[in-house]
Design an enzyme around this catalytic site. Sequence first.
Site, PDB file in Angstrom:
ATOM      1  N   ALA A  63      17.551  64.059  99.664  1.00 43.33           N
ATOM      2  CA  ALA A  63      18.654  64.910  99.216  1.00 43.33           C
ATOM      3  C   ALA A  63      19.940  64.268  99.727  1.00 43.33           C
ATOM      4  O   ALA A  63      19.907  63.391 100.594  1.00 43.33           O
ATOM      5  CB  ALA A  63      18.490  66.306  99.806  1.00 43.33           C
ATOM      6  N   GLY A 102      13.628  64.339 100.080  1.00 41.41           N
ATOM      7  CA  GLY A 102      13.611  64.903  98.729  1.00 41.41           C
ATOM      8  C   GLY A 102      13.128  63.907  97.699  1.00 41.41           C
ATOM      9  O   GLY A 102      12.616  64.273  96.650  1.00 41.41           O
ATOM     10  N   GLU A 105       9.510  64.189  97.805  1.00 38.29           N
ATOM     11  CA  GLU A 105       9.172  65.506  97.260  1.00 38.29           C
ATOM     12  C   GLU A 105       9.264  65.513  95.736  1.00 38.29           C
ATOM     13  O   GLU A 105       8.462  66.139  95.055  1.00 38.29           O
ATOM     14  CB  GLU A 105      10.084  66.572  97.866  1.00 38.29           C
ATOM     15  CG  GLU A 105       9.775  66.783  99.342  1.00 38.29           C
ATOM     16  CD  GLU A 105      10.728  67.737 100.004  1.00 38.29           C
ATOM     17  OE1 GLU A 105      11.945  67.463  99.991  1.00 38.29           O
ATOM     18  OE2 GLU A 105      10.274  68.757 100.539  1.00 38.29           O
ATOM     19  N   GLU A 125      12.902  64.439 107.434  1.00 37.20           N
ATOM     20  CA  GLU A 125      13.839  65.547 107.645  1.00 37.20           C
ATOM     21  C   GLU A 125      13.894  66.024 109.092  1.00 37.20           C
ATOM     22  O   GLU A 125      14.934  66.463 109.563  1.00 37.20           O
ATOM     23  CB  GLU A 125      13.466  66.728 106.748  1.00 37.20           C
ATOM     24  CG  GLU A 125      13.741  66.520 105.265  1.00 37.20           C
ATOM     25  CD  GLU A 125      12.590  65.851 104.539  1.00 37.20           C
ATOM     26  OE1 GLU A 125      11.734  65.214 105.177  1.00 37.20           O
ATOM     27  OE2 GLU A 125      12.560  65.940 103.290  1.00 37.20           O
TER      28      GLU A 125
HETATM   29  N1  T1G Z   1      22.415  61.356 101.779  1.00 39.73           N
HETATM   30  C1  T1G Z   1      23.686  60.894 101.749  1.00 39.73           C
HETATM   31  N2  T1G Z   1      24.051  59.640 102.120  1.00 39.73           N
HETATM   32  C2  T1G Z   1      23.065  58.825 102.535  1.00 39.73           C
HETATM   33  C3  T1G Z   1      21.712  59.229 102.613  1.00 39.73           C
HETATM   34  C4  T1G Z   1      21.400  60.558 102.194  1.00 39.73           C
HETATM   35  N3  T1G Z   1      20.169  61.019 102.191  1.00 39.73           N
HETATM   36  N4  T1G Z   1      20.983  58.186 103.075  1.00 39.73           N
HETATM   37  C5  T1G Z   1      21.838  57.176 103.272  1.00 39.73           C
HETATM   38  N5  T1G Z   1      23.094  57.562 102.965  1.00 39.73           N
HETATM   39  C6  T1G Z   1      24.282  56.720 103.010  1.00 39.73           C
HETATM   40  C7  T1G Z   1      24.606  56.275 104.420  1.00 39.73           C
HETATM   41  O1  T1G Z   1      25.385  57.255 105.087  1.00 39.73           O
HETATM   42  C8  T1G Z   1      25.383  54.998 104.152  1.00 39.73           C
HETATM   43  O2  T1G Z   1      26.687  55.392 103.746  1.00 39.73           O
HETATM   44  C9  T1G Z   1      24.693  54.416 102.931  1.00 39.73           C
HETATM   45  O3  T1G Z   1      24.015  55.522 102.289  1.00 39.73           O
HETATM   46  C10 T1G Z   1      23.672  53.357 103.280  1.00 39.73           C
HETATM   47  O4  T1G Z   1      22.790  53.953 104.248  1.00 39.73           O
HETATM   48  C11 T1G Z   1      15.437  68.613 100.526  1.00 39.73           C
HETATM   49  C12 T1G Z   1      16.428  68.248 103.026  1.00 39.73           C
HETATM   50  C13 T1G Z   1      17.498  55.076 103.101  1.00 39.73           C
HETATM   51  C14 T1G Z   1      16.493  53.939 105.095  1.00 39.73           C
HETATM   52  O5  T1G Z   1      16.847  61.289 105.978  1.00 39.73           O
HETATM   53  O6  T1G Z   1      17.145  56.651 106.363  1.00 39.73           O
HETATM   54  O7  T1G Z   1      15.902  65.068 101.611  1.00 39.73           O
HETATM   55  O8  T1G Z   1      27.951  54.274 105.613  1.00 39.73           O
HETATM   56  O9  T1G Z   1      23.432  52.407 106.118  1.00 39.73           O
HETATM   57  O10 T1G Z   1      20.272  50.884 106.642  1.00 39.73           O
HETATM   58  O11 T1G Z   1      13.565  68.038 101.789  1.00 39.73           O
HETATM   59  O12 T1G Z   1      19.906  55.332 104.718  1.00 39.73           O
HETATM   60  O13 T1G Z   1      27.633  53.128 103.386  1.00 39.73           O
HETATM   61  O14 T1G Z   1      29.114  55.160 103.576  1.00 39.73           O
HETATM   62  O15 T1G Z   1      21.425  53.940 106.311  1.00 39.73           O
HETATM   63  O16 T1G Z   1      19.693  50.316 104.213  1.00 39.73           O
HETATM   64  C15 T1G Z   1      16.093  62.939 103.924  1.00 39.73           C
HETATM   65  C16 T1G Z   1      18.311  58.956 105.265  1.00 39.73           C
HETATM   66  C17 T1G Z   1      17.368  63.655 103.613  1.00 39.73           C
HETATM   67  C18 T1G Z   1      16.939  59.313 104.699  1.00 39.73           C
HETATM   68  C19 T1G Z   1      18.556  53.066 104.048  1.00 39.73           C
HETATM   69  N6  T1G Z   1      16.304  61.502 103.819  1.00 39.73           N
HETATM   70  N7  T1G Z   1      18.685  57.590 104.958  1.00 39.73           N
HETATM   71  O17 T1G Z   1      18.975  52.470 105.242  1.00 39.73           O
HETATM   72  O18 T1G Z   1      21.411  51.980 104.705  1.00 39.73           O
HETATM   73  S1  T1G Z   1      17.220  65.407 103.789  1.00 39.73           S
HETATM   74  C20 T1G Z   1      16.702  60.790 104.904  1.00 39.73           C
HETATM   75  C21 T1G Z   1      18.070  56.542 105.604  1.00 39.73           C
HETATM   76  C22 T1G Z   1      16.158  65.828 102.506  1.00 39.73           C
HETATM   77  C23 T1G Z   1      14.795  67.521 101.342  1.00 39.73           C
HETATM   78  C24 T1G Z   1      15.532  67.169 102.575  1.00 39.73           C
HETATM   79  C25 T1G Z   1      18.631  55.186 105.298  1.00 39.73           C
HETATM   80  C26 T1G Z   1      17.784  54.339 104.371  1.00 39.73           C
HETATM   81  P1  T1G Z   1      27.932  54.432 104.096  1.00 39.73           P
HETATM   82  P2  T1G Z   1      22.280  53.083 105.470  1.00 39.73           P
HETATM   83  P3  T1G Z   1      20.073  51.312 105.234  1.00 39.73           P
END
Ligand code: T1G
Length: 691
Positions: A63, A102, A105, A125
């Site tokens: 998400a 998400g 999911e 999450e």
């Molecule tokens: N939402 C918004 N921005 C995100 C994002 C996300 N989920 N994931 C990454 N970004 C942005 C990050 O801030 C950065 O921005 C850019 O993308 C590159 O990220 C309903 C509630 C995928 C392994 O927790 O683990 O789904 O600094 O530097 O090192 O059940 O990003 O460039 O402006 O980290 O190559 C669950 C979080 C969400 C995964 C890639 N998902 N992301 O790593 O790049 S909650 C996560 C990561 C959810 C549902 C629930 C990593 C990555 P900027 P990065 P990276």
Amino acid sequence: MSDFLKLSRDGDVAIVTIDNPPVNALSFHVRAPLMQALGALRDDASVAAIVIACAGRTFVAGADITEFGKPMQQPELRAIVAVLEAIAKPTVAAIHGTALGGGLELALGCHFRVADVGAKLGLPEVKLGLLPGGGGTARLPRLVGALKALRMIGSGTPIGADEAHAVGLVDAVFAGDLATHAVNFAREIARKGGPFTPVRDRNDLLGETELAAFDAEAADLARKARGLEAPVACAQAVRNAVTLPFDQALAAERALFVKLVASNQSRAQRHLFFAEREAAKLPGKDVIKRRIASVGVIGAGTMGGGIAMAFANGGFPVILLETSQEALRRGLATIEKNYAVSVTRGSLSEDAKRQRLAQFKGSTDYADLADCDLIVEAAFEDMAVKKEIFGKLDAVAKPGAILATNTSYLDIDEIAASTSRSRDVLGLHFFSPANVMKLLEIVRAEKTAPDALVTSVDLARRIGKVAVVVGVCHGFVGNRMLAARGAESEALLLEGATPSQVDKAFTDFGWPMGPFQMGDLAGLDIGWRNRKARGLTAAIADTLCEQGRFGQKTGRGFYLYENGSRTPVPDPEVEALIRAKAVEKGVAQRAIGAEEIIERTLYPLVNEGAKILEEKIAARASDIDVVWVNGYGFPVGKGGPMFWAGLEGAARIVERLEHWYRQTGKDVFKPAPLLRRMAETGSWETDATGG
Ligand code: T1G
């Protein structure tokens, strides 16, 4: 359709391609067209099967975290998955990169999942203080079993494609052109005909759940959570998948998610997610990084060996330099032993151990460092020693090599001045054990060149470290604030708090351990040596050291460690020593509560952080949070000292600091102007423009 979602056809197979760089987060501008597309394809008789794929470097990574804390625009992910799952024709998720949160999911709403051989799948999450809120806690157990689901969701750790295939999370793994493989897979499935059972209706695995074993692991997860609510909620939600009908489990998941997403713990952990990424951003986008292919490390002691391992683990060849063959042998032997322990623990394969050891080359000749692109000095914490080393480096290192010191405290401007190339000199302050601790303070000296900084920040990422750029002062950010946190340690003991009471106040707050247990772990002799070098004293700690009580390594410190155990046991002798010192100093003893302990340790911590911001030693308050969470174990559920100050109330912190300043006259209690400003404005911004 939309800029963020494309529809294409390959015969009777429809392909939905999400295109929302950088990580295909399920932002509202993706969800709305996705819901429309699924409805249309469901009703299109010419479509025999549907593939959901992503453009760019990864499948949906979750998400959109930036949307949390704001009113969620419809359709929500849950509604999309429900529509997807009700489609009778076969649906296939084509996963590459990382299908996380998400994203996974969404894939669980499909009948089938196929993955690229290099893909990773997970529900992280819990690391954001949340639980999967799109049905993951009810669907994942139906594919991989409740126990595997508990481990994946409770840890947030993704698994690779092969493991996902082995446990039944994906139906096929492909190398090469995933899109073509996915379309052929979908067409074949459609040709064979249904019925196609949605994940929600697959209950066989749930029936095999050993609830006693499940509850035992859930209890262990709760114990390790140290007060974090999300892991406990994750376990409860997965357990609901086993014990409740699907729709009730889904409703229970939703209720838990709504509670967590509004919680301070989740706000704190989401703050840290973005704070870590902000910390890596430096001014000057167009700066070209220097090429770093080989690394030299000077000093094969605890720090030097750990630093060398950190680079070897990141795939760099390392030349490890010592003053003698014997010192070098000892250092390399320690490194080999460390890798052997990892192999024994199962966290490293024999083959990987061999590969990493092959990266090392030992030397006692500075000339061998001549081709290194980066040289890290990790020698004795003495300015004269460091100046001599940097003088030698200046003579042998190639032009453009970055010369870094691992000093914890010393003035790097002074070290740089002992070379003819101050532009190439900076600090790389690792935290012990350097091959384990995530934090790397990159110390920007006055003349450090921008490209040297940018190169170092990128290098930190390449070796799996969390980088924070800090300025030069005694102790930079972390250790300078640590001194403020510990300024009252002896006073608290003399006035009547026992080491256990102080440490318990910390562990109840969420720290992994308190300051006295930490001192025993690190070795009390280190602080003793530092104090003597600076002409400082600490009546109790100095006396313990004079008695050879250095902590765990001598079996006695503030605590007793019986028969090599690492478990601290209160020592009546130490408590008697403290009482005697109090009498000697005429300090009346009294009962001291946890609240006072926190006020006299963590409020000065915040106050010093405010001073650091005023002095521009740290660029952002969130950088300080990143330092403390990744370098010192500040509880993630409180977001770091500066975020926590907002939760605690800066006005209250100011008021209590003033009280202790009146009581003690100590500078650590004198409220910094910026802290007062924060109390008024709620912001840590250091200038009126909020720049
Ligand atoms: N939402 C918004 N921005 C995100 C994002 C996300 N989920 N994931 C990454 N970004 C942005 C990050 O801030 C950065 O921005 C850019 O993308 C590159 O990220 C309903 C509630 C995928 C392994 O927790 O683990 O789904 O600094 O530097 O090192 O059940 O990003 O460039 O402006 O980290 O190559 C669950 C979080 C969400 C995964 C890639 N998902 N992301 O790593 O790049 S909650 C996560 C990561 C959810 C549902 C629930 C990593 C990555 P900027 P990065 P990276």
